[in-house]
Design a protein around this motif. Structure first.
Motif, mmCIF file in Angstrom:
data_model
loop_
_atom_site.group_PDB
_atom_site.id
_atom_site.type_symbol
_atom_site.label_atom_id
_atom_site.label_comp_id
_atom_site.label_asym_id
_atom_site.label_seq_id
_atom_site.Cartn_x
_atom_site.Cartn_y
_atom_site.Cartn_z
ATOM 1 N N ALA A 25 0.876 -3.605 8.508
ATOM 2 C CA ALA A 25 1.396 -4.965 8.295
ATOM 3 C C ALA A 25 2.265 -5.346 9.486
ATOM 4 O O ALA A 25 3.456 -5.608 9.355
ATOM 5 C CB ALA A 25 2.181 -5.051 6.985
ATOM 6 N N TYR A 38 6.716 -8.961 -1.258
ATOM 7 C CA TYR A 38 5.395 -8.876 -0.642
ATOM 8 C C TYR A 38 5.565 -8.801 0.871
ATOM 9 O O TYR A 38 6.108 -9.717 1.486
ATOM 10 C CB TYR A 38 4.533 -10.077 -1.034
ATOM 11 C CG TYR A 38 4.175 -10.108 -2.500
ATOM 12 C CD1 TYR A 38 3.042 -9.448 -2.971
ATOM 13 C CD2 TYR A 38 4.988 -10.771 -3.417
ATOM 14 C CE1 TYR A 38 2.715 -9.455 -4.318
ATOM 15 C CE2 TYR A 38 4.668 -10.787 -4.771
ATOM 16 C CZ TYR A 38 3.541 -10.127 -5.213
ATOM 17 O OH TYR A 38 3.224 -10.137 -6.546
ATOM 18 N N TRP A 39 5.108 -7.693 1.431
ATOM 19 C CA TRP A 39 5.171 -7.472 2.878
ATOM 20 C C TRP A 39 3.748 -7.625 3.417
ATOM 21 O O TRP A 39 2.833 -6.925 2.999
ATOM 22 C CB TRP A 39 5.720 -6.076 3.140
ATOM 23 C CG TRP A 39 5.707 -5.602 4.563
ATOM 24 C CD1 TRP A 39 5.551 -6.336 5.701
ATOM 25 C CD2 TRP A 39 5.887 -4.236 4.987
ATOM 26 N NE1 TRP A 39 5.622 -5.534 6.816
ATOM 27 C CE2 TRP A 39 5.830 -4.240 6.402
ATOM 28 C CE3 TRP A 39 6.095 -3.035 4.308
ATOM 29 C CZ2 TRP A 39 5.957 -3.072 7.152
ATOM 30 C CZ3 TRP A 39 6.231 -1.876 5.057
ATOM 31 C CH2 TRP A 39 6.166 -1.901 6.465
ATOM 32 N N TYR A 40 3.567 -8.562 4.335
ATOM 33 C CA TYR A 40 2.239 -8.836 4.874
ATOM 34 C C TYR A 40 2.310 -8.883 6.393
ATOM 35 O O TYR A 40 3.359 -9.129 6.995
ATOM 36 C CB TYR A 40 1.706 -10.176 4.331
ATOM 37 C CG TYR A 40 2.591 -11.352 4.676
ATOM 38 C CD1 TYR A 40 2.419 -12.050 5.867
ATOM 39 C CD2 TYR A 40 3.628 -11.744 3.833
ATOM 40 C CE1 TYR A 40 3.258 -13.103 6.202
ATOM 41 C CE2 TYR A 40 4.469 -12.793 4.166
ATOM 42 C CZ TYR A 40 4.276 -13.462 5.349
ATOM 43 O OH TYR A 40 5.110 -14.496 5.684
ATOM 44 N N CYS A 60 -1.596 -7.046 2.810
ATOM 45 C CA CYS A 60 -0.361 -7.276 2.070
ATOM 46 C C CYS A 60 -0.045 -6.064 1.194
ATOM 47 O O CYS A 60 -0.955 -5.399 0.676
ATOM 48 C CB CYS A 60 -0.488 -8.527 1.209
ATOM 49 S SG CYS A 60 1.028 -9.025 0.365
ATOM 50 N N SER A 62 2.992 -4.684 -1.888
ATOM 51 C CA SER A 62 4.015 -5.138 -2.834
ATOM 52 C C SER A 62 4.959 -3.992 -3.184
ATOM 53 O O SER A 62 4.588 -2.817 -3.147
ATOM 54 C CB SER A 62 3.380 -5.707 -4.103
ATOM 55 O OG SER A 62 2.670 -4.706 -4.816
ATOM 56 N N CYS A 109 -0.151 -20.441 4.924
ATOM 57 C CA CYS A 109 -0.097 -19.410 5.962
ATOM 58 C C CYS A 109 -0.489 -20.009 7.307
ATOM 59 O O CYS A 109 -1.551 -20.635 7.430
ATOM 60 C CB CYS A 109 -1.033 -18.254 5.616
ATOM 61 S SG CYS A 109 -1.071 -16.942 6.867
ATOM 62 N N LEU A 132 -1.379 -13.525 -2.939
ATOM 63 C CA LEU A 132 -2.427 -12.563 -2.630
ATOM 64 C C LEU A 132 -3.772 -13.207 -2.338
ATOM 65 O O LEU A 132 -4.767 -12.508 -2.124
ATOM 66 C CB LEU A 132 -2.566 -11.560 -3.783
ATOM 67 C CG LEU A 132 -1.343 -10.675 -4.039
ATOM 68 C CD1 LEU A 132 -1.564 -9.791 -5.259
ATOM 69 C CD2 LEU A 132 -1.021 -9.825 -2.818
#
Length: 351
Positions: A25, A38-40, A60, A62, A109, A132
């Protein structure tokens, strides 16, 4: 293989997800939704030397504690069938940023994209009903304000929901542009900041956050994947004027921001004053100080402007699939933001 649960953050060390796979990520950010983090970011799992693959979509993860991350898959998969798509793996897709629009109830996004061999850097904008996904392209190959748009960050005012887009006008300056109400374009109103002569002095990788009524930007110099000194600036409003306060890493003798480039700053919603700088250590085995990269880039662009361009030698092998993460808490002294090194730290240690 399931991993033993983590209970701390260890900057620069290999970070595995709950299945035991390396987290992918990069250039990432965190968004908190309904009590879940949430890390994306960029999925670089296939971006090995010689592969010709720049990215493999946006992945992504979580978590409920910021330590243990479950892989939630590709929220924006690569488009492997269309070489002209901004999502094709050979396009230079970088730094996805997602914001939530309360008016439209959409997750929006933005992605920076550059085609190999072309100088133009453009943006692609996507929307989804869920963090998501699935995400749908609503604008492709956008040149905001008719400019080449490089590294960027997005901000939303918590009081009125107005959106802002900070981006680098390539090799020139930084722009703050107002977003349209749906966050999928710019209105045309903008301000300019940090004009510099050329790389490596031009600022990139803007990371925005707000604290105590002040607006902050942490930026990087322009040296590609090679680390350089960060710079923190503060302003009374989104559009400035920004006052440069200096390097937030004063205790780093290498002047490389601890061999890291910051991609975003995350304010922990459950803590009074915990801001976390999320950084990428793109070259985890590169240990030199910043002087070599700064000198090489300055000489390269000096030659370029003079018309006598020589290929710039690589300083080290680049394998972004092996890039590491450096997450560090910010410390404040008045209006100045500092980032100190911690071999290990815990969220629970902050109020």
């Amino acid at each position: 293989m399931l991993q033993t649960a983590r209970s701390s953050i260890t900057p620069g060390q290999i970070w595995l997800d709950t299945k035991g796979d390396r987290i992918q990520a990069h250039g990432g950010s965190i968004l908190a939704v309904d009590g879940v983090f949430y890390w994306y970011g960029e999925n670089k799992e296939k971006s090995t030397p010689g592969s010709g693959i720049w990215h493999w979509g946006v992945r992504c993860y979580s978590s409920t504690d910021l330590y243990n991350w479950e892989d939630r898959g590709l929220i924006i998969p690569p488009d492997v069938n269309d070489p002209t798509s901004p999502l094709h793996p050979q396009q230079y897709l970088d730094r996805p940023h997602i914001i939530y629009n309360e008016r439209t109830e959409k997750f929006v996004c933005w992605i920076k994209v550059m085609t190999p061999g072309e100088p133009t850097q453009r943006s692609t904008v996507l929307e989804a009903d869920s963090i998501l996904g699935p995400y749908t392209e609503v604008r492709s190959w956008l040149r905001p304000l008719g400019m080449n748009a490089g590294d960027f960050d997005l901000a939303v005012d918590p009081t009125d929901g107005k959106g802002y887009y900070y981006f680098g006008r390539i090799h020139t300056e930084l722009i703050c542009a107002d977003l349209t109400d749906d966050y999928t374009d710019v209105t045309g109103y903008y301000s300019t900041h940090f004009p510099r002569k050329q790389p490596p002095f031009v600022r990139e990788a803007p990371s925005y956050f707000a604290r105590d009524g002040l607006h902050y930007l942490i930026t990087s110099g322009t040296t590609g994947y090679y680390p350089n000194p960060s710079e923190v600036a503060v302003a009374p409003s989104y559009h400035g004027p920004f006052t440069v306060l200096g390097d937030p890493h004063p205790d780093d003798p290498s002047r490389t921001s601890f061999h890291t480039q910051i991609s975003s700053v995350f304010k922990h919603p459950g803590k009074r004053d915990l801001y976390i700088a999320l950084g990428d250590r793109w070259l985890p085995h590169y240990t030199a100080d910043s002087s070599a990269a700064l000198k090489a880039f300055e000489e390269h662009f000096g030659q370029e402007q003079g018309g006598d361009v020589e290929p710039m030698a690589e300083l080290t092998t680049i394998d972004t699939s092996q890039a590491a993460y450096v997450w560090l808490p910010l410390r404040f002294d008045g209006s100045m933001a500092y980032i100190d090194w911690h071999e290990e730290w815990r969220v629970e240690d902050f109020d």
